[in-house]
Every structure is written in C-alpha cells, then in structure tokens.
Design an enzyme around this catalytic site. Structure first.
Site, mmCIF file in Angstrom:
data_model
loop_
_atom_site.group_PDB
_atom_site.id
_atom_site.type_symbol
_atom_site.label_atom_id
_atom_site.label_comp_id
_atom_site.label_asym_id
_atom_site.label_seq_id
_atom_site.Cartn_x
_atom_site.Cartn_y
_atom_site.Cartn_z
ATOM 1 N N ASP A 71 0.786 -1.238 0.000
ATOM 2 C CA ASP A 71 0.000 0.000 0.000
ATOM 3 C C ASP A 71 0.820 1.292 0.000
ATOM 4 O OD1 ASP A 71 -1.416 -2.203 0.868
ATOM 5 O OD2 ASP A 71 -2.148 -1.281 2.688
HETATM 6 N N1 DQQ Z 1 -2.269 -3.722 3.966
HETATM 7 C C1 DQQ Z 1 -3.700 -3.804 3.963
HETATM 8 C C2 DQQ Z 1 -4.085 -2.856 5.035
HETATM 9 C C3 DQQ Z 1 -3.027 -3.072 6.055
HETATM 10 C C4 DQQ Z 1 -1.809 -3.247 5.244
HETATM 11 C C5 DQQ Z 1 -4.298 -3.457 2.620
HETATM 12 C C6 DQQ Z 1 -0.806 -4.216 5.818
HETATM 13 O O1 DQQ Z 1 -5.373 -3.095 5.544
HETATM 14 O O2 DQQ Z 1 -2.934 -1.962 6.947
HETATM 15 O O3 DQQ Z 1 -3.535 -3.950 1.564
HETATM 16 O O4 DQQ Z 1 0.343 -4.302 5.014
#
Ligand code: DQQ
Length: 593
Positions: A71
């Site tokens: 992300d």
């Molecule tokens: N990736 C998810 C999120 C979390 C993060 C979404 C963990 O919900 O915070 O891809 O790497």
C-alpha cells in the site's frame, strides 16, 4: 536493532491476519481470482534478494530497487516536496517485516529514497506498522496516523508520528511520541479489523475527524472518531458509514469533490458545491469500490442511484488496491495513488527479488454527469514522453491490424481516439448475461472473437508474430434502449509459453480478462483510450478516465526492443483511428537508485 529481530516477531500476527482473512473469504464464498490478502510465507519473509532480475521491472512506474512493496501510505505535499510512504519488506520479496519506507519527489516522477520513516520499535507497534495517512495541521505541521499491531493476536491500535525536524526539507526522521497509542478499540470493535486511519478533516465546530476501516460480522464499517486536539480521540456514536455483506473494509478514503469545476479540494471542504466520495478497499474481492454521496451531521449517505457494495463503481477494474488520495495545494488537485501487486507466482517474485509497483498517480475529478469520477495520469508524466509518432484518419476494416512503429513499445504512452460510422452492428446484449460481471463477458468475448461494433483497440506488449500480446479494447452491445460499452484489458494471451528458462514459462501467472463497462455517451460515435505501457504494466484509461483497468503481465518475447504495438479491429463495422499519438517513455532520472 529492533528491526533485526522482526522476522520471528512477525510470525504469529501475520498468520492470524491471513487466517482471519481466509476464513472470512470462505464465509463470503467469494473470489474473483485476485490474490487474497498479502499471503504469508514465513520461511521466505527474510530471504533477501541476492540478484535482482531486471526483466519485467518497470521503467517509469515507482519501484524500490528490490523486495516487496504494498500500500501507498501517507502521501502529502509539504513545502515544495511530495512525500510517498509505502508498506515495504526490507528483507525479502514477499509480504512481511513491514515498515513505512519513504521516498521524496519534486515532480511525482523522479523519486529519491530516504530513511524508513516508521518501523516496529515500541509496544504500540511492536508487531507491525500498517497503513495510514498524513494530515498537514494548521501552522504547516505534518502528522502521520498509522495502525500499530500490538500483540500476537494481531490487535490493532492507531498511532501517530511527527517529523523530528521540520526544517529538514525531506522530513527524514519521524518520532513516535510516548503518548501513543492515540486510539484503542472499545469492546464493540473487533480489534483485529480496525485499521488504516484516513487523513483528518476539520469540522466547522473546530473538531478533527478521521475514519478507520473494519467490519462487524459481514458488515463493512467506516468508524468515525473526533478530536479537538488531535491527541484525544472519541468514537462517534454512529459510524461514518456501513454496508451489509461487504466484509472487511481496508484503507478507507473520504474526501470532497467539486461539482462546479475540476479543481481538487482540501479534505476539510464542505458546502453546496461539494459532493463526497467514500472509497473502501474490499478485502474479500481485492477491488476498490466507491460511491458519491452527501456528508451531513457526520454521516455519509451515498446518492440514491449509487450501488453500495460489490457491484458498485470501482476505481480500477484490474490490479489496483489499497489506494490513497491527497490534496495537492501546489496545483489545486486531488491525486490518487494505487498499488499493483504482481500477478505471477511467489516463487517467481523470489527469483526476481522484487514484487509490487505503485501506479502512476492519477488526478481525480468529478465527471460532469455527477455520477462517477474521472481519473487521468498526472500531467508530469508527460515530461517523460519522447519520439512522438502520429496517425490519423486510418481506416481499420474487419480483421485489420496496423503496427504503430517508431516508439519503444515496451515503455510507452499511447493516446488514441476511434470513431465509427454507425452503431447498427452492435451485438445484442444477452439478457442472461450478468451486467455486473464484465470480466466474465470479456473472458468469453475476447479480442479475437469477431463482433459487430468491436472488438477494436490496441495490442500492447505484443511479440512480432503475435504469439503473445495484451489487448486493450472496446466492444459495443445493444441492450434494449441503450448501448453497453465493454472495455477489456485481457492478460490471457500475454505470455507465450516458449522457453522455460525465461521468467514466465506460462505457468503460475494469474492472467485475468479484466474488464469494466464504460458509461459513455456514444452520440458522437467515438471512443478514446489511453494506455501507459511499462514492461510488465498496462495501465489504461477509457473514455477520458471513466473506466480504468490495470494489468500486470510477463511477456516472454515482447521484452524491451522486441515489444510491438498494434491497433486492430475484429468487428464487422469498420472503425477509423481518428487520431493516435504515441510516445516512447524515458526513465526518470531518479528512481530510488
Ligand atoms: N495492507 C492492507 C491494510 C493493512 C496493510 C491493505 C498491511 O489493511 O494496513 O492492503 O500491510
């Protein structure tokens, strides 16, 4: 020092995280084939890449030099510099050991890597530093809110971090004050589904608000919290919004858009000429859905004609997840960042030594209809264009293909407008087809199945003799009293299985026929398409950004100078390339080297 021990410490939480997601996925009985939540491979998490394989690496999309990214986090513009943080595994090419890596840029295209901003080191984030957002507080003071993992049960809290030195133009060092965590779950919240705080917005009452994603049973929730001082946060009685049957909401994003112009708005703006957007990343489908609606009395209500669930509008109908937007005051625009995961196997990721890219940031505006958003690559990407080639008034009869020569097709930007004389040959839309399953329809009616009006479009990352290619195209159907325009980005023929020593031997890769419908007026009998092509990325924008689709593909032949670009028509109606402009795309001078 703390980080060095991360591999072991992460074991249980990540397993719990993934187990929860898997159980949930099974419960919802849904899978469109998109890879589920970051898979956990304990034994691979700290397997550092020795040799990074260049094949399929991108030329101008954001990538660190090696290892796993997911992300985009906390994008912001501060004192003339864009900051992009992102979830990153410093030790390997699979998800794990996650820190907030940090890169800075003056133009959103050239990026310089700086020190990791946030990493597990305190009791309130000992088991992980997950996603979050940045807010620039009055007085020009940035603050990050992020999710900390506090125990081996994967419980989540919300923390903050502030720059150690505001006069450092790159904000290299971040401090996590001791009064963290700022927000812990109350008994009504499932602490393992309580994450990804948004950028804060300021209400007229002088209180800040944020929203945090989660779920209660199968109901997706966007919790609302308020604070007067940004330190003491109180949960509102009502959530900002919830929706039954949608499952866990990750990475919510909530922001205003102008109904009277194309300027972006600061996140706190409300008023008569404003609509609000709520986007959620649905863990169960791995797609991102949004609605447009109104925000009053701290509740968000989607407009009556919005579909508030799995069949709703998507930012992108392909490989695009966990996105986040921010307001760029330097150009009065709202910019969206999304992550594209790999589509090939974990084994291949390990061999490559890297996984994941950030897509080209997109400017977000409201479509004049008020019924959807438009997305368009930020203008800065055009600075990478060179060797322009043009084509106009080129007729494409049924079965005709024309090569677009003179550019490096593996790394290019193509902008084309097709026109057609009549809609009469549009195929009938079979009422038994699922109007919400464009992907299935594209899988059945690919680019080679002859149609009436369409399929026509471009063949990207094509080998010379078309052993492999990724077509991006339209196909028009007549559906009772209106037309349905299907847009596809079809990875099913993207790699020829020719040489097992190559990175893609034709096995393991996920090659979906990604597709979406385009809500476009065909009165002018024209359809436009732009694609940003970058070695293993095909990022496409239909009808000025009404429908966007991103594919990750791994050609075996169409690499570098061996890649070709074609325009084609396999419909019985003749189409014309009104105008086509294509450019080779340079590498940015700086890209995390
Ligand atoms: N990736 C998810 C999120 C979390 C993060 C979404 C963990 O919900 O915070 O891809 O790497």
């Amino acid at each position: 020092m703390e980080l060095a021990k991360g591999g072991v410490r992460w074991a249980l939480p990540v397993v719990v995280y993934v187990c929860c997601c898997l159980v949930f996925l099974l419960n919802l009985n849904s899978s469109n084939g998109v890879e589920a939540s970051h898979n956990v491979f304990m034994h691979l998490q700290s397997l550092s890449a020795v040799n990074v394989r260049k094949e399929h690496r991108t030329g101008y999309h954001f990538q660190p030099t090696k290892h796993w990214i997911n992300d985009p986090n906390g994008p912001m513009y501060f004192n003339g510099v864009y900051h992009l943080f992102y979830q990153y595994n410093p030790k390997g090419a699979v998800w794990g050991n996650i820190v907030w890596a940090h890169s800075v840029s003056k133009d959103l295209i050239n990026w310089e890597k700086v020190e990791h901003a946030i990493y597990p080191s305190k009791p309130f984030d000992k088991y992980g530093c997950w996603s979050g957002s940045a807010t620039v507080l009055p007085g020009n003071k940035p603050v990050i809110l992020y999710t900390g993992i506090v125990d081996d049960k994967n419980s989540q809290v919300q923390n903050y971090a502030v720059p150690a030195n505001l006069s450092d133009p790159y904000l290299r060092e971040w401090i996590k004050p001791d009064n963290n965590p700022l927000i812990v779950s109350d008994p009504s919240i499932n602490a393992t589904f309580f994450r990804d705080p948004t950028t804060a917005w300021l209400g007229k009452d002088g209180h800040w608000r944020i929203t945090i994603g989660g779920r209660r049973n199968r109901r997706g929730i966007s919790y609302l919290y308020r604070s007067r001082d940004f330190v003491h946060w109180v949960k509102a009685k009502h959530a900002l919004h919830t929706s039954a049957g949608t499952g866990n909401w990750e990475c919510p994003d909530f922001f205003p858009v102008s109904v009277s112009g194309t300027n972006g708005l600061d996140t706190s703006v409300v008023g008569p000429n404003v609509k609000h957007v709520l986007k959620v990343s649905l863990d169960a489908t791995r797609f991102e859905y949004y609605t447009l609606g109104s925000y009053e009395k701290d509740r968000y209500t989607p407009d009556p004609d919005m579909i508030d669930g799995w069949n709703g509008l998507r930012y992108d109908y392909g490989n695009f997840y966990a996105s986040k937007s921010f307001f760029d005051p330097s150009k009065n625009r709202r910019i969206l960042w999304g992550w594209a995961n790999e589509s090939d196997s974990t084994d291949k990721d390990i061999k490559k030594g890297w996984a994941g890219v950030q897509l080209i940031p997109r400017t977000l505006t409201l479509d004049p209809s008020g019924k959807q958003l438009l997305q368009w690559p930020v203008e800065e990407v055009e600075n990478l264009r060179k060797n322009k080639v043009e084509l106009s008034n080129k007729i494409l009869n049924k079965g005709e293909t024309v090569e677009i020569k003179g550019i490096t097709a593996a790394q290019s930007d193509v902008d084309v407008t097709f026109s057609f004389g009549s809609l009469d040959k549009a195929e009938p839309f079979d009422p038994s087809w699922d109007r919400y399953d464009a992907q299935k329809l594209c899988g059945q009616k690919g680019s080679t199945v002859e149609g009436g009006l369409g399929p026509f479009g471009i063949l990207t990352l094509a080998s010379q003799n078309l052993e492999e290619y990724t077509p991006v195209f339209f196909r028009v159907f007549k559906d009772q009293d209106k037309y349905q325009v299907l847009m596809c980005s079809d990875a099913s023929r993207s790699s020829a299985s020719v040489d097992k020593t190559k990175m893609d031997d034709g096995k393991d890769a996920y090659r979906p026929s990604f597709a979406g419908f385009v809500n476009v007026d065909l009165n002018e009998k024209k359809l436009s398409l732009r694609s940003l092509i970058d070695n293993s990325v095909v990022e496409s924008f239909g009808a000025g950004g009404k429908t966007c689709i991103t594919s990750r593909v791994y050609p075996a032949l169409a690499l570098y100078g061996n890649a070709h670009l074609y325009a084609f028509n396999n419909g019985s109606e003749t189409v014309k390339i009104d105008s086509l402009n294509a450019w080779s795309m340079s590498k940015p001078v700086k890209m995390n080297h």
